[in-house]
Design an enzyme around this catalytic site. Structure first.
Site: not given
Length: 290
Positions: A85, A228
């Site tokens: 991530c 994101c």
């Protein structure tokens, strides 16, 4: 009771739990309960702070050997395990520094273990820069169907340590009309699923040698998020790929939660992509695991 800290990177938010010795075994149901925005703390995912030597995914990988004392055990909001991530690792490092668990000297980097490999983080003008490592076209180029789009659109598969499919849209109206409360459908569906990014070029696309695009994303195991990090990197890579050889290697990507920077650069193992942006810690508390 378990101590936690809430943090975010451009609105992509996380529950951070320090578990240095790897004593806490969170089930998928517990992760989902913590991330529930009505009955839990609320987050896009969980960041468990654990030493690389205290988690099998770190000890078995080159994390400890590469000098990465800390491993980012990242879980999606539905409890599923994720490889990497980009926003999360910046928040993870920000927590390490604020908690006194690590330091980054000016000009130096901090290695962090992830399931996608070791990632090096440095300080940057806008917060932190993470070297996401080599990238590649995945070969998964499905048709993408999403609520709000009248017809399916072709997607480009990009691998930046986790899987992405990037879809080009013509203008802001199409981007605004997307209804991402349901996950887009991919045909054929990649074996492990994928995050799906929808992108619109800036007007003009390139200003002062820097590319500019806008993006929305539906994250695998989460749904639509405000940002994101790896998706931002995949988006910049995809647009540069479509734009051709003269496209720049520096990009800014606007997401609903803010703006992030992307840079591509050569390395000994191929071209790398780096992501830069802010990280914030919001509050700390204790929660009872059910």
């Amino acid at each position: 009771m378990v101590a936690f800290t809430k943090g975010h990177g451009t609105g992509n938010d996380f529950v951070i739990i320090a578990d240095p010795d790897g004593m806490l075994d969170l089930s998928a149901e517990q992760v989902a309960a913590l991330c529930d925005r009505h009955f839990g703390i609320g987050a896009d995912g969980i960041l468990r702070v654990v030493r690389s030597t205290s988690i099998a995914d770190g000890a078995a990988a080159p994390a400890a050997e590469a000098g990465a004392e800390w491993f980012m055990d990242y879980r999606n909001a539905d409890g599923s395990i994720a490889e990497m991530c980009g926003n999360g690792v910046r928040v993870f490092v920000h927590y390490l520094l604020r908690s006194g668990l690590a330091t980054i000297e000016p000009g130096a980097s901090l290695p962090v273990g992830t399931r996608a490999g070791v990632r090096d983080i440095t300080l940057s003008d806008d917060g932190y820069q993470v070297d996401l490592g080599p990238w590649g076209l995945s070969g998964d180029d499905p048709l993408v169907t999403a609520d709000g789009l009248p017809v399916a659109r072709p997607g480009l598969g990009i691998d930046v340590g986790n899987p992405h499919v990037v879809v080009a849209l013509a203008e802001d109206g199409e981007l605004a009309s997307l209804e991402l409360h349901r996950a887009p459908l991919l045909d054929p569906a990649p074996p492990a699923g994928a995050n799906v990014e929808f992108v619109v070029p800036g007007e003009p696309l390139v200003r002062d040698g820097v590319g500019h695009v806008r993006m929305r994303v539906s994250e695998r195991g989460v749904g639509e998020t405000l940002s994101c990090g790896t998706g931002v990197a995949a988006t910049a890579l995809a647009v540069r790929h479509w734009a051709g050889e003269k496209a720049p290697d520096r990009w800014t990507v606007e997401v609903p939660g803010g703006t992030l920077g992307v840079r591509m650069f050569p390395a000994h193992d191929g071209e790398h992509v780096a992501l830069s942006g802010p990280a914030q810690l919001v509050y700390s508390g204790e929660v009872e695991l059910i």
